[in-house]
Scaffold this motif. Structure first.
Motif, short mmCIF file in Angstrom:
data_model
loop_
_atom_site.label_atom_id
_atom_site.label_comp_id
_atom_site.label_asym_id
_atom_site.label_seq_id
_atom_site.Cartn_x
_atom_site.Cartn_y
_atom_site.Cartn_z
N PHE A 156 26.62 18.69 45.40
CA PHE A 156 25.55 19.57 45.88
C PHE A 156 24.88 19.01 47.14
CE2 PHE A 156 21.00 20.99 45.28
CZ PHE A 156 21.22 22.34 45.48
N ARG B 148 21.44 26.21 38.75
CA ARG B 148 22.38 25.14 38.38
C ARG B 148 22.09 24.59 36.99
NH1 ARG B 148 19.78 22.29 42.43
NH2 ARG B 148 18.77 24.25 42.94
N GLN C 94 10.30 24.33 35.57
CA GLN C 94 11.37 23.36 35.36
C GLN C 94 11.05 22.34 34.27
OE1 GLN C 94 11.67 22.88 39.92
NE2 GLN C 94 13.72 22.38 39.22
N TRP D 21 11.73 13.55 43.96
CA TRP D 21 12.19 14.60 43.06
C TRP D 21 13.29 14.00 42.21
CZ3 TRP D 21 10.16 19.32 42.15
CH2 TRP D 21 10.85 20.11 41.22
N ASN E 3 5.80 26.67 47.35
CA ASN E 3 6.89 25.72 47.52
C ASN E 3 8.08 26.37 48.24
OD1 ASN E 3 8.34 23.13 46.80
ND2 ASN E 3 9.74 24.67 45.99
N GLU E 4 8.55 25.74 49.29
CA GLU E 4 9.78 26.12 49.99
C GLU E 4 9.92 27.64 50.17
OE1 GLU E 4 12.77 24.25 47.54
OE2 GLU E 4 12.56 22.36 48.59
N TYR F 40 16.38 16.80 51.77
CA TYR F 40 17.44 16.34 50.87
C TYR F 40 18.74 15.98 51.60
CZ TYR F 40 14.76 17.80 46.78
OH TYR F 40 13.79 17.91 45.81
N GLU G 119 17.31 22.88 36.61
CA GLU G 119 17.53 23.04 38.05
C GLU G 119 17.98 24.46 38.42
OE1 GLU G 119 17.01 21.35 40.82
OE2 GLU G 119 16.05 19.64 39.85
N GLU H 128 9.00 16.23 48.69
CA GLU H 128 10.19 16.12 47.82
C GLU H 128 11.29 15.37 48.55
OE1 GLU H 128 11.91 19.68 46.10
OE2 GLU H 128 9.91 20.49 45.70
N PHE I 99 18.29 15.13 38.32
CA PHE I 99 17.53 14.52 39.43
C PHE I 99 16.53 13.48 38.95
CE2 PHE I 99 18.24 16.69 43.56
CZ PHE I 99 19.05 17.75 43.19
N PHE J 6 8.55 29.13 42.96
CA PHE J 6 9.71 29.98 42.68
C PHE J 6 9.52 31.04 41.59
CE2 PHE J 6 13.00 26.50 44.15
CZ PHE J 6 12.58 26.67 45.46
O1 IFM Z 1 14.62 21.57 41.85
C1 IFM Z 1 14.41 21.85 43.18
C2 IFM Z 1 12.95 22.15 43.43
O2 IFM Z 1 12.45 23.13 42.58
C3 IFM Z 1 12.76 22.61 44.86
N1 IFM Z 1 13.39 21.70 45.79
C4 IFM Z 1 14.72 21.22 45.53
C5 IFM Z 1 14.82 20.72 44.10
C6 IFM Z 1 16.22 20.16 43.79
O3 IFM Z 1 17.19 21.16 43.77
#
Ligand code: IFM
Length: 442
Positions: A313, A387, A22, A377, A162-163, A281, A384, A339, A393, A119
Motif C-alpha cells: 500500500f 482495507r 476506526q 499513525w 481530516n484529509e 505517508y 482501516e 499523521e 498500522f 471520514f
Molecule cells: O487510516 C487512515 C486515516 O484514517 C487517514 N489517513 C491515513 C490513514 C492510514 O491509511
C-alpha cells in the motif's frame, strides 16, 4: 557510527493519531457502518465491529499505553453521528463520554488534538445529500458549535476536517468510500463544500473559544516525475500535485477554490488556519500516459526497488517527508505533522520508516522550519476503512476478536524517542541497526 542525538525543540508535541470510527466500535449510526454491511465494499468483507472497543471503555488502557510510552499528546476524533443522532437531537451522554475521555487525556498529561470530522457522516446527513448538499456547511457548523461549546474546556487544538482531499477523492472519484461515486465534477463540488464547511467551523470555534488553534489535517502525497528530463512527465506530475495537494489548502489561504472545472470565492475561508496539519505517508512516480485519460493522462507507481509496506500500500520514501514540509512552508503557519506511519504487522519496516521519517523531520527542524509536533499513525491496530483489518498500522498489535493487545518493538522505540525528545544513535543501533551508518556516519 558516530554517537549523536537529533534533538527536537523544547515543547515539541509527541503523540499518536486515531479516528473515532476506526477505534470506537459499534458506530452504528453513520454511513460507514451502513457501507460495511455490503461485504463487497471492504477487503475480505471485514467490518469495524467492536474496533478497538474504545466505546466499551478500552480507551483508558490505550491512553495508559500512550502515557507509559512517554507521549505528551494524543490526537482523537469525535463522532458526529453519536453527538447528533438526528438533525433535531443532541445526545448529551455522548458528549459526556467525550468529556470523560478528554479528562482522561489531561489526567495523563496528554495534550488533546481533536478532529471534528474524520471520514464518517451521520446517516441522516448522508440521506440529505451529504457533502453534495449546498447547505452542508450550515449543518456542519451547528454540530461544531454544539460540540466545541461542550468540550472547549479540555481542548485547545482542533482539526475541523481530516484529509478533505482524500475524503472527496475516495468517496466521489474512486468510489471506495460511501457514497461510492465516480464523478469528477461532484468531487470538486464536494471539495468546495468542504472548504465552506471548514471556514464556517473555523469562525464558529473562534467565536466560542478565541484562543483555540484551528486547522485541517491535510494529506500531502509527494509526486515526482518518472523522468525528470521529460516535459510531459513533469507536466502531469504538476497537475497531479495541484489537483490533489494544492486546491484545498490554497483555498483556505486565499479564499478562492480553484478547481479544473470551477472557481468559487469563499472570502470567509481566507486565512482560516492557525496551524498547518500535515499528513504524509508516501511518494509516487508519475509518467505521462495516453492509456490513462481518466487519470489526467498519468500513470502513477512506486519507484521500482522501493521498500514497500506489507500489502504494498505504501512505499518507504522518507525524503518525501522533507519535501512535504517544504511544500507546507508556503502557507506560513506553524506545522504539526498530524499523521505519519506504515502498515506492518511484523514490525520489520516500521522502525526503519519511523527513524527515517523523523530524521527528515529533524532535518527540517534544523532549518528552523516551524514544526511543532509529530503524531504517529497509529497507537493500536485499527479498522482501516475499505482495507478493513488487512493493514496493521499500530505501535501495538490488536487481535480484534479477543481485544488482546501486544506491544510491537516500535512502541518501545517511539517511547524512547518521546522520552528523549530526540532520536539518538543508540536508539537507531538498537531498533533499526541497518540505518546506523546512513543516519550517523562517522
Ligand atoms: O487510516 C487512515 C486515516 O484514517 C487517514 N489517513 C491515513 C490513514 C492510514 O491509511
Amino acid at each position: 557510527m558516530a554517537q549523536a542525538t537529533f534533538h527536537f525543540p523544547r515543547g515539541f508535541l509527541w503523540g499518536a493519531a486515531t479516528a473515532a470510527h476506526q477505534v470506537e466500535g459499534n458506530n452504528q449510526n453513520n454511513d460507514w457502518w451502513a457501507w460495511e454491511q455490503d461485504p463487497s465494499h471492504i477487503l475480505q468483507g471485514h467490518k469495524s465491529g467492536l474496533a478497538c472497543d474504545w466505546w466499551g471503555g478500552r480507551w483508558r488502557e490505550d491512553f495508559d499505553r500512550a502515557a507509559d510510552g512517554n507521549q505528551n499528546a494524543q490526537r482523537i476524533s469525535v463522532e458526529w453521528s453519536r453527538i447528533q443522532p438526528a438533525p433535531d437531537r443532541w445526545d448529551e451522554t455522548a458528549l459526556d463520554f467525550y468529556i470523560e475521555m478528554l479528562r482522561g487525556l489531561r489526567e495523563r498529561n496528554l495534550t488533546p488534538l481533536v478532529t471534528l470530522h474524520h471520514f464518517s457522516n451521520p446517516i441522516w446527513f448522508a440521506e440529505m445529500g451529504g457533502w453534495e448538499n449546498e447547505e452542508a456547511h450550515l449543518i456542519f457548523e451547528k454540530y461544531v458549535r454544539k460540540t466545541v461549546d461542550a468540550l472547549r474546556d479540555y481542548v485547545n487544538y482542533w482539526v475541523t476536517i481530516n484529509e478533505p482531499n482524500v475524503y472527496a477523492f475516495e468517496a466521489y472519484l474512486f468510489g471506495l468510500f460511501p457514497p461510492g461515486k465516480k464523478e469528477p465534477l461532484t468531487t470538486m463540488r464536494v471539495l468546495t463544500n468542504l472548504a465552506r464547511a471548514h471556514a464556517a467551523a473555523y469562525h464558529a470555534i473562534h467565536a466560542l473559544q478565541p484562543a483555540a488553534r484551528v486547522g485541517v489535517a491535510h494529506h500531502y502525497r509527494d509526486f515526482k516525475p518518472a523522468k525528470a528530463w521529460f516535459p510531459l512527465d513533469r507536466g502531469v506530475t504538476g497537475i497531479n500535485s495541484k489537483v490533489f495537494n494544492d486546491i484545498f489548502p490554497r483555498a483556505l489561504a486565499t479564499g478562492i477554490v480553484a478547481t479544473p472545472f470551477s472557481r468559487s470565492k469563499i472570502p470567509q475561508a481566507k486565512g482560516s488556519q492557525d496551524y498547518f496539519g500535515l499528513n504524509y505517508y508516501t511518494r509516487d512516480r508519475v509518467a505521462f500516459s495516453l492509456l490513462h485519460p481518466g487519470e489526467l493522462f498519468s500513470h502513477r507507481y512506486y519507484q521500482p526497488g522501493a521498500q514497500l509496506s506489507a500489502t504494498g500500500f505504501l512505499a518507504n520514501e522518507p525524503e518525501g517527508m522533507y519535501d512535504a514540509i517544504r511544500w507546507a512552508l508556503q502557507f506560513k503557519l506553524p506545522i504539526l505533522v498530524t499523521e505519519n506511519g506504515v502498515e506492518d504487522p511484523e514490525d520489520q519496516l516500521r522502525p526503519i520508516y519511523l527513524a527515517q521519517h523523523l530524521h527528515q523531520t529533524w532535518r527540517a527542524v534544523n532549518f528552523n522550519f516551524p514544526i511543532k509536533g509529530y503524531f504517529h499513525w497509529t497507537l493500536v491496530d485499527n479498522f482501516e476503512w475499505e482495507r478493513g483489518w488487512t493493514q496493521r498500522f499500530g505501535l501495538w498489535e490488536l487481535d480484534p476478536a479477543t481485544q488482546k493487545r501486544r506491544k510491537r518493538p516500535s512502541a518501545d522505540f517511539y517511547a524512547e524517542i518521546c522520552r528523549e525528545n530526540g532520536l539518538s544513535s543508540e536508539m537507531v543501533q538498537k531498533y533499526a541497526p541497518s540505518l546506523s551508518e546512513e543516519l550517523f556516519p562517522d
